[in-house]
Design an enzyme around this catalytic site. Structure first.
Site, mmCIF file in Angstrom:
data_model
loop_
_atom_site.group_PDB
_atom_site.id
_atom_site.type_symbol
_atom_site.label_atom_id
_atom_site.label_comp_id
_atom_site.label_asym_id
_atom_site.label_seq_id
_atom_site.Cartn_x
_atom_site.Cartn_y
_atom_site.Cartn_z
ATOM 1 N N GLU A 151 8.002 101.474 128.832
ATOM 2 C CA GLU A 151 6.983 100.411 128.906
ATOM 3 C C GLU A 151 7.093 99.675 130.235
ATOM 4 O O GLU A 151 6.098 99.421 130.911
ATOM 5 C CB GLU A 151 7.172 99.402 127.757
ATOM 6 C CG GLU A 151 6.948 99.981 126.378
ATOM 7 C CD GLU A 151 7.043 98.903 125.297
ATOM 8 O OE1 GLU A 151 6.646 97.752 125.539
ATOM 9 O OE2 GLU A 151 7.520 99.228 124.186
ATOM 10 N N ARG A 179 -1.863 88.400 118.797
ATOM 11 C CA ARG A 179 -3.161 87.996 118.256
ATOM 12 C C ARG A 179 -4.266 88.939 118.711
ATOM 13 O O ARG A 179 -4.189 89.509 119.804
ATOM 14 C CB ARG A 179 -3.525 86.588 118.734
ATOM 15 C CG ARG A 179 -2.859 85.572 117.894
ATOM 16 C CD ARG A 179 -2.980 84.201 118.439
ATOM 17 N NE ARG A 179 -1.968 83.414 117.777
ATOM 18 C CZ ARG A 179 -2.133 82.871 116.572
ATOM 19 N NH1 ARG A 179 -3.290 82.947 115.949
ATOM 20 N NH2 ARG A 179 -1.151 82.214 116.009
ATOM 21 N N GLY A 193 9.268 88.686 126.061
ATOM 22 C CA GLY A 193 8.753 88.670 127.435
ATOM 23 C C GLY A 193 9.386 89.653 128.402
ATOM 24 O O GLY A 193 9.365 89.427 129.610
ATOM 25 N N SER A 194 9.909 90.787 127.878
ATOM 26 C CA SER A 194 10.507 91.731 128.827
ATOM 27 C C SER A 194 9.441 92.473 129.637
ATOM 28 O O SER A 194 9.642 92.756 130.820
ATOM 29 C CB SER A 194 11.443 92.715 128.117
ATOM 30 O OG SER A 194 10.718 93.636 127.345
ATOM 31 N N ASP A 225 -5.522 97.932 119.001
ATOM 32 C CA ASP A 225 -4.817 99.002 119.726
ATOM 33 C C ASP A 225 -5.691 100.245 119.917
ATOM 34 O O ASP A 225 -5.164 101.367 120.002
ATOM 35 C CB ASP A 225 -3.506 99.382 119.002
ATOM 36 C CG ASP A 225 -2.568 98.186 118.859
ATOM 37 O OD1 ASP A 225 -2.507 97.372 119.793
ATOM 38 O OD2 ASP A 225 -1.894 98.066 117.820
ATOM 39 N N HIS A 277 1.332 99.105 124.132
ATOM 40 C CA HIS A 277 1.672 99.331 122.722
ATOM 41 C C HIS A 277 2.789 100.367 122.638
ATOM 42 O O HIS A 277 2.730 101.394 123.318
ATOM 43 C CB HIS A 277 0.432 99.808 121.958
ATOM 44 C CG HIS A 277 0.692 99.984 120.500
ATOM 45 N ND1 HIS A 277 0.788 98.911 119.640
ATOM 46 C CD2 HIS A 277 0.927 101.093 119.763
ATOM 47 C CE1 HIS A 277 1.061 99.368 118.419
ATOM 48 N NE2 HIS A 277 1.143 100.682 118.477
HETATM 49 C C1 GRF Z 1 6.655 95.571 123.274
HETATM 50 O O1 GRF Z 1 7.280 96.596 122.555
HETATM 51 C C2 GRF Z 1 5.190 95.842 123.427
HETATM 52 O O2 GRF Z 1 4.887 97.208 123.540
HETATM 53 C C3 GRF Z 1 4.610 95.295 122.162
HETATM 54 O O3 GRF Z 1 5.374 94.145 121.889
HETATM 55 C C4 GRF Z 1 6.645 94.257 122.489
HETATM 56 C C5 GRF Z 1 6.811 93.066 123.378
HETATM 57 O O4 GRF Z 1 8.083 93.006 123.950
HETATM 58 N N1 GRF Z 1 3.189 95.048 122.302
HETATM 59 P P1 GRF Z 1 8.328 92.032 125.168
HETATM 60 O O5 GRF Z 1 7.955 90.626 124.695
HETATM 61 O O6 GRF Z 1 7.489 92.482 126.316
HETATM 62 O O7 GRF Z 1 9.797 92.134 125.462
#
Ligand code: GRF
Length: 207
Positions: A176, A93, A12-13, A147, A111
């Site tokens: 991200e 999912r 969940g970052s 994706d 992604h």
């Molecule tokens: C991230 O690397 C995102 O790009 C991918 O899954 C990971 C999730 O990380 N889809 P977080 O749960 O947001 O920390």
């Protein structure tokens, strides 16, 4: 002010980055609900600590997709919270047609690669193993492909000789956390127009 619903499965970052950006006014929006397909996702606790309603919603029997009654339940809750935009943030999912049509043009994903390179699982490791000199991350609208939906924003990071999949993933993750809120803010400003495969970013207004 848009109402955002976030779907998570793990850490969940990205979710936190979005919540913080809303609270700090970098996104003209509010995270109104967080849903997880795993009861033990750390993201659930993190969201609750930030005062956001967060719940585990059983995903049904299909392993990699969201269909049937479970899918209906997700849709029902997101509607109940009057969600304008659904953000997938590490949600493991595949979203199917029924869900897509319910929120057409209003579902985003992040992604950890420069799509269309390295879709699917462990994208950072895939890029590292392939030996690319640059990788990065992509925020895109979600369609029925994995994706593969129209790209909103991307960020590039270098890959160094002494990188490991983990150090590369860490460098990508910082980007991200920067571009996901940016993409959401563009959506909130009504500046994203999907034109077939492409997303057009309309010029900003006076403010
Ligand atoms: C991230 O690397 C995102 O790009 C991918 O899954 C990971 C999730 O990380 N889809 P977080 O749960 O947001 O920390």
């Amino acid at each position: 002010m848009i109402r955002i619903g976030i779907l998570v499965s793990g850490r969940g970052s990205n979710m936190e980055a979005i919540i913080d950006a809303c609270k700090e006014g970098r996104i003209d929006g509010e995270v109104v609900v967080v849903l997880s397909d795993r009861p033990d996702a750390p993201a659930l606790e993190k969201a609750k600590r930030k005062g956001i309603p967060a719940m585990y919603v059983p995903p049904g029997k299909k392993r990699y997709s969201l269909v049937g009654e479970a899918e209906e339940e997700y849709i029902r809750i997101l509607r109940e919270y009057r969600v304008d935009l659904v953000c997938l943030a590490g949600f493991m999912r595949i979203i199917k047609r029924r869900f897509l049509s319910e929120f057409e043009g209003r579902i985003m994903n992040i992604h950890p690669s420069l799509l269309p390179s390295f879709p699917g699982l462990e994208a950072q490791r895939q890029a590292w193993e392939y030996g690319v000199r640059f990788s990065g991350c992509t925020v895109h609208f979600v369609d029925e492909t994995v994706d593969g939906g129209p790209i909103i924003l991307q960020a590039v990071v270098p890959v160094f000789d002494d990188d490991t999949p983990e150090s590369l993933a860490e460098r990508i993750l910082k980007e991200e956390h920067r571009i996901y809120p940016e993409a959401i803010q563009l959506f909130a400003e009504g500046r994203l127009r999907i034109e077939g495969r492409k997303v057009k970013i309309l010029p900003g207004g006076e403010g």
